[in-house]
Design a protein around this motif. Structure first.
Motif, PDB file in Angstrom:
ATOM      1  N   VAL A 103      50.932  21.227  80.425  1.00  0.00           N
ATOM      2  CA  VAL A 103      50.759  21.088  81.876  1.00  0.00           C
ATOM      3  C   VAL A 103      49.504  20.281  82.173  1.00  0.00           C
ATOM      4  CG1 VAL A 103      50.319  22.330  84.031  1.00  0.00           C
ATOM      5  CG2 VAL A 103      51.989  23.215  82.394  1.00  0.00           C
ATOM      6  N   ARG A 104      48.427  20.613  81.475  1.00  0.00           N
ATOM      7  CA  ARG A 104      47.141  19.947  81.709  1.00  0.00           C
ATOM      8  C   ARG A 104      47.240  18.452  81.422  1.00  0.00           C
ATOM      9  NH1 ARG A 104      44.736  23.476  79.092  1.00  0.00           N
ATOM     10  NH2 ARG A 104      44.506  22.402  77.106  1.00  0.00           N
ATOM     11  N   SER A 105      48.025  18.084  80.412  1.00  0.00           N
ATOM     12  CA  SER A 105      48.139  16.680  80.026  1.00  0.00           C
ATOM     13  C   SER A 105      49.208  15.935  80.820  1.00  0.00           C
ATOM     14  CB  SER A 105      48.463  16.580  78.537  1.00  0.00           C
ATOM     15  OG  SER A 105      49.731  17.163  78.266  1.00  0.00           O
ATOM     16  N   GLY A 106      49.999  16.661  81.613  1.00  0.00           N
ATOM     17  CA  GLY A 106      51.017  16.007  82.416  1.00  0.00           C
ATOM     18  C   GLY A 106      52.356  15.827  81.730  1.00  0.00           C
ATOM     19  N   VAL A 107      52.493  16.315  80.499  1.00  0.00           N
ATOM     20  CA  VAL A 107      53.781  16.219  79.805  1.00  0.00           C
ATOM     21  C   VAL A 107      54.806  17.125  80.486  1.00  0.00           C
ATOM     22  CG1 VAL A 107      54.977  16.675  77.630  1.00  0.00           C
ATOM     23  CG2 VAL A 107      52.736  15.566  77.621  1.00  0.00           C
ATOM     24  N   VAL A 108      54.371  18.332  80.860  1.00  0.00           N
ATOM     25  CA  VAL A 108      55.189  19.209  81.692  1.00  0.00           C
ATOM     26  C   VAL A 108      54.698  19.022  83.120  1.00  0.00           C
ATOM     27  CG1 VAL A 108      55.784  21.605  82.239  1.00  0.00           C
ATOM     28  CG2 VAL A 108      55.647  20.862  79.852  1.00  0.00           C
ATOM     29  N   LYS A 109      55.481  18.363  83.945  1.00  0.00           N
ATOM     30  CA  LYS A 109      55.017  17.975  85.277  1.00  0.00           C
ATOM     31  C   LYS A 109      55.246  19.053  86.325  1.00  0.00           C
ATOM     32  CE  LYS A 109      55.835  13.085  84.257  1.00  0.00           C
ATOM     33  NZ  LYS A 109      54.404  12.839  83.995  1.00  0.00           N
ATOM     34  N   SER A 110      56.225  19.913  86.110  1.00  0.00           N
ATOM     35  CA  SER A 110      56.522  20.958  87.080  1.00  0.00           C
ATOM     36  C   SER A 110      55.759  22.226  86.743  1.00  0.00           C
ATOM     37  CB  SER A 110      58.020  21.252  87.092  1.00  0.00           C
ATOM     38  OG  SER A 110      58.298  22.381  87.899  1.00  0.00           O
ATOM     39  N   ARG A 111      55.290  22.911  87.767  1.00  0.00           N
ATOM     40  CA  ARG A 111      54.624  24.195  87.564  1.00  0.00           C
ATOM     41  C   ARG A 111      55.575  25.356  87.867  1.00  0.00           C
ATOM     42  NH1 ARG A 111      48.654  23.330  90.350  1.00  0.00           N
ATOM     43  NH2 ARG A 111      48.315  21.213  89.618  1.00  0.00           N
ATOM     44  N   LYS A 112      56.834  25.067  88.090  1.00  0.00           N
ATOM     45  CA  LYS A 112      57.799  26.110  88.395  1.00  0.00           C
ATOM     46  C   LYS A 112      58.058  26.975  87.159  1.00  0.00           C
ATOM     47  CE  LYS A 112      60.226  23.425  91.930  1.00  0.00           C
ATOM     48  NZ  LYS A 112      61.538  22.841  92.334  1.00  0.00           N
ATOM     49  N   ASP A 113      58.461  28.210  87.410  1.00  0.00           N
ATOM     50  CA  ASP A 113      58.800  29.111  86.310  1.00  0.00           C
ATOM     51  C   ASP A 113      59.873  28.490  85.425  1.00  0.00           C
ATOM     52  OD1 ASP A 113      57.017  30.934  87.236  1.00  0.00           O
ATOM     53  OD2 ASP A 113      58.482  32.345  88.044  1.00  0.00           O
ATOM     54  N   GLY A 114      59.656  28.589  84.111  1.00  0.00           N
ATOM     55  CA  GLY A 114      60.614  28.057  83.156  1.00  0.00           C
ATOM     56  C   GLY A 114      60.242  26.701  82.617  1.00  0.00           C
TER      57      GLY A 114
END
Length: 339
Positions: A127-138
């Motif tokens: 998340v911090r690096s932007g690879v996972v862009k969504s903060r939604k559950d899952g």
């Protein structure tokens, strides 16, 4: 720039980070990532390590690793060299894969919440690096190349034995059962939603210290580490002396004794039947940090290169000397189980 301090002692826990040379990718596809995790597993088996958390990114990785035998440097040398050979072999490459030295920050693991904040820091990296862009559950739990998804979210039978999930969950007051694993994943995903991956530690921002410091812990922990540095035994030995550590040799002797008993070897092991020597070499290579040169000398094999060749044949299941050895399969099971 001064080289980072290397402090080694039994039971030490580290935050290890290594990056690709000149920022280049380490992992080109999922096969590379799977190969790296297998290599980490082998390093854990050889050195007795336990991994609390990991995450693989394109050009770097994070490990939270405990070293009960105080052997981080020996194990990391083997891990990065072994993976470099395997990666270059697969992609017909050559030269170094990793840039500079790996970073290893000593972590206070006996209390204070430092280990817990570090595990969060590692799991939130996508998340911090932007690879996972969504903060939604899952979203975060869907990132496959993290111990959150591949360890803490699944049952013990579905994760590698070297991943210390049960011990990790206990640090959060949770048990290794489905309901508590779901709580842990939900908690981490809530942190992603609320913070965007920016973890704050017990006394200071984890982000700054974990990137720039040499330890992660309380002032009292820092003082203990400084006292260790004052002792000659706490400093790393010269390069020529690093390859053999007393505990490694005791571990190797235990495996030699087991092999003697299992294969009925008496006297000089170098004069034992070839099948017994090959089986012992495979065990020493896969379960200790002894050098191939030492294994060759101890077991009467021609050279370090010959040991490498013998071990490769065993791993591939093509070694002729073991084909007719009735005790081989039971020995293989014993070694893979770690005795």
């Amino acid at each position: 720039m001064a080289r980072q301090l290397r402090i080694e002692y039994k039971g030490a826990v580290y935050h290890v980070v290594a990056r690709g040379r000149d920022g280049a990718a380490i992992f080109h596809d999922d096969t590379d990532r799977e190969a790296f995790l297998r290599t980490v597993g082998e390093a854990c088996a050889r050195g007795g390590w336990r991994v609390y958390a990991y995450v693989l990114m394109a050009n770097h990785y994070h490990l939270v690793v405990e070293t009960p035998e105080g052997n981080l440097s020996t194990g990391m040398k083997w891990l990065q060299n072994a993976f470099t050979r395997r990666l270059n072999g697969r992609h017909a490459g050559w030269g170094e894969v990793f840039g500079d030295r790996y970073r290893a920050i000593v972590v206070e693991a006996t209390g204070g919440g430092y280990l817990e904040s570090l595990v969060d820091f590692v799991h939130l990296n996508p998340v911090r690096s932007g690879v996972v862009k969504s903060r939604k559950d899952g979203a975060l739990a869907g990132y496959a190349w993290s111990s959150l998804a591949a360890g803490y979210a699944v049952a013990a039978s579905d994760r590698p034995a070297w991943l210390a999930v049960e011990a990790g969950l206990q640090r959060y007051g949770l048990a290794d059962r489905a309901a508590d694993r779901r709580k842990f994943v939900a908690r981490t995903q809530a942190l992603a939603r609320e913070t965007g991956g920016e973890v704050t530690g017990p006394n200071d921002g984890a982000q700054n210290t974990l990137h720039r410091g040499w330890y992660w812990g309380s002032p009292a922990f820092r003082e203990k580490l400084l006292k260790r540095l004052e002792r000659p035994s706490a400093r790393l030995k010269p390069r020529a002396a690093q390859s053999i550590r007393p505990r490694d040799r005791r571990k190797a002797q235990e495996w030699l004794d087991l092999a003697r008993k299992h294969f009925g070897v008496t006297g000089d092991f170098a004069k034992a039947p070839r099948a017994a020597r090959v089986a012992a070499a495979w065990a020493l290579h896969s379960r200790t940090n002894e050098s191939q040169a030492w294994i060759a000398d101890t077991l009467g094999l021609r050279s370090a290169a010959n040991v490498s060749q013998q071990v490769r044949s065993v791993d591939q299941g093509t070694h002729a000397a073991l084909a007719g050895e009735k005790r081989w399969r039971s020995w293989e099971r014993l070694v893979r189980a770690g005795a």
